[in-house]
Design an enzyme around this catalytic site. Structure first.
Site, PDB file in Angstrom:
ATOM      1  CE  LYS A 186      -3.264   1.528   3.174  1.00  0.00           C
ATOM      2  NZ  LYS A 186      -3.509   1.648   4.468  1.00  0.00           N
ATOM      3  NE  ARG A 191      -6.140   9.043   9.873  1.00  0.00           N
ATOM      4  CZ  ARG A 191      -6.272   8.305   8.783  1.00  0.00           C
ATOM      5  NH1 ARG A 191      -7.460   8.053   8.297  1.00  0.00           N
ATOM      6  NH2 ARG A 191      -5.235   7.812   8.197  1.00  0.00           N
ATOM      7  CB  SER A 240       5.502  11.166  10.500  1.00  0.00           C
ATOM      8  OG  SER A 240       4.601  11.191   9.404  1.00  0.00           O
ATOM      9  CD  GLN A 256       0.917   9.127   6.482  1.00  0.00           C
ATOM     10  OE1 GLN A 256       0.323  10.068   6.998  1.00  0.00           O
ATOM     11  NE2 GLN A 256       0.435   7.898   6.467  1.00  0.00           N
ATOM     12  CG  ASP A 314       0.472   0.973   9.610  1.00  0.00           C
ATOM     13  OD1 ASP A 314      -0.192   1.786  10.285  1.00  0.00           O
ATOM     14  OD2 ASP A 314       1.000   1.266   8.522  1.00  0.00           O
ATOM     15  NE  ARG A 362      -5.569   1.419  13.270  1.00  0.00           N
ATOM     16  CZ  ARG A 362      -4.903   1.552  12.138  1.00  0.00           C
ATOM     17  NH1 ARG A 362      -3.588   1.695  12.142  1.00  0.00           N
ATOM     18  NH2 ARG A 362      -5.549   1.550  10.990  1.00  0.00           N
TER      19      ARG A 362
END
Length: 434
Positions: free
Chosen positions: A28, A127, A170, A172, A320, A351
């Site tokens: 992904k 988020r 991160s 991202q 994850d 989570r």
């Protein structure tokens, strides 16, 4: 998928074993980056085994809305890029459930002319987005957020290079800065206190960009052009996590995963599986555009399933995979302790809270902490009603825990699995021996 009332229920029956061979859908994280860079490059890219999950398709759709085009034939997607010029669409760019799309795309868009609004579903709208606004604003971007969240409007324009130290681990945020730096005036540099997955560095180089690494710092010069490539996406390690954990639950399990992405920044999972009592044999290994790809065989050690402490940089690397590791924690002899994982609270759901709630629903003892949890080992789980919170990783994690439970387990909101892994339940039914 916004309300639990309309959600689908999947019944998972206990299994006696777990066996079989799989080639997983494309990674992904890599698919996101290939979609964006192919859409931004000069020429046409051929991408084989692109992720089947919804999130990377959100990235592809956003690139198409800004001028790229794509054509799918079987397992191959051909993407014709815009040559580095994105047009501002008349409609908002819909990122769906994908934080990766929104955060990374912001870096690509920030240097472009025009106003771009990025929106997403209910869970994406809560988020945190401030983390990418800070560095991009330092480069000269103008970004409007709604209380630190999406919707996000980017008023694109010329950017200047910065030297940036990432405050939170991160991939991202790193990617947003690299994508912006690719188009900025000067050389942008970036350092990480904890090394995060390096798919963006490999992907940028694959499409022809020059990146230098000097110790802990990455450097990217602005004004570089990208060119289309022909590439195959390796199998997704985060999707593999569920089946690796399932293989740990049974004495005579035998799992073979073909063409799996074995990037060293993601292979911490394999180390943890080994530490828990998995026996991993690498049957074959190769490389494409900097990404390692291999075939592995996984069995359980005759000594059974031990426990583990996960904290510090390991928590960041496994962020994850933590839900499924936690979900099998009760079946270990020594339990699983997770710390330094506060980031789990701001994923598609909280989570930590959901894992704790669902373990208790299956009769487990668990202690919740602000940044993790303690799950004692040697417990027996019984079938229960699982609230996925419409979070794909929670739905899949508890489907694995259910394989060793006493009695059937109901997964509510099971359709959330399609966000990252639409084939998950079909593969699970194939491999579980009942």
């Amino acid at each position: 998928m916004s309300s639990a009332a309309s959600s689908s229920i999947k019944i998972i029956a206990p299994a006696r074993g777990f066996r079989g061979s799989l080639a997983l859908p494309g990674d992904k994280s890599i698919s996101h980056r290939y979609a964006m860079l192919a859409g931004f490059a000069v020429g046409t890219s051929r991408i084989t085994n692109f992720s089947t999950g919804q999130d990377p398709h959100s990235s592809l759709a956003c690139m198409e809305a800004m001028g790229a085009s794509s054509k799918t034939t079987g397992r191959v997607i051909e993407v014709t890029g815009t040559g580095g010029v994105l047009r501002a669409p008349s409609q908002p760019l819909d990122c769906g459930n994908s934080g990766s799309t929104m955060r990374m795309l912001a870096g690509l868009i920030a240097a472009q002319d025009g106003d771009f609004t990025l929106i997403g579903d209910e869970s994406l709208t809560v988020r945190p987005m401030e983390r990418i606004r800070k560095p991009l604003t330092a480069m000269g971007a103008r970004i409007d957020l709604t209380d630190g969240h999406a919707p996000m409007t980017i008023h694109g324009g010329p950017l200047k290079a910065i030297d940036f130290d990432t405050p939170i681990p991160s991939a991202q945020v790193k990617t947003a800065v690299l994508f912006a730096g690719l188009q900025a005036t000067g050389v942008t540099s970036l350092s990480e206190s904890v090394r995060t997955r390096d798919h963006s560095e490999h992907a940028l180089r694959a499409f022809g960009a020059k990146l230098e690494r000097d110790g802990e710092r990455l450097h990217i010069a602005g004004g570089q052009k990208l060119h289309g490539i022909d590439v195959t996406v390796p199998g997704d390690m985060s999707s593999a996590a569920f089946f690796l954990c399932a293989a740990l639950l049974f004495e005579d399990s035998n799992l073979v995963l073909d063409a799996l992405g074995m990037n060293p920044t993601r292979s911490a999972l394999l180390d943890v599986v080994s530490a828990l009592g998995g026996v991993i044999k690498v049957l074959d290994v190769g490389e494409q555009y900097g990404e390692m790809v291999g075939t592995i065989q996984v069995n359980r050690s005759p000594r059974g399933l031990k426990g583990i402490n996960i904290s510090g940089s390991l928590s960041a690397q496994l962020i994850d995979e933590l839900p499924v590791l936690a979900a099998i924690g009760p079946y270990t002899t020594d339990g699983i302790r997770i710390r330094d994982a506060k980031e789990l609270r701001v994923k598609e759901s909280d989570r930590i809270a959901l894992v704790v709630k669902n373990l208790r629903a299956m009769g487990a003892e668990v202690v919740e902490h602000d940044d993790g949890m303690d799950i004692p080992g040697g417990q027996t789980l019984r079938g229960g009603v699982i609230d996925s919170g419409l979070d794909h990783r929670i739905a899949m994690a508890f489907s694995i825990a259910a394989l060793r439970a006493e009695g059937e387990t109901e997964i509510h909101g099971a359709e959330a699995a399609a966000i990252s892994f639409p084939e998950f339940f079909d593969y699970l039914d194939e491999m579980a021996v009942r």
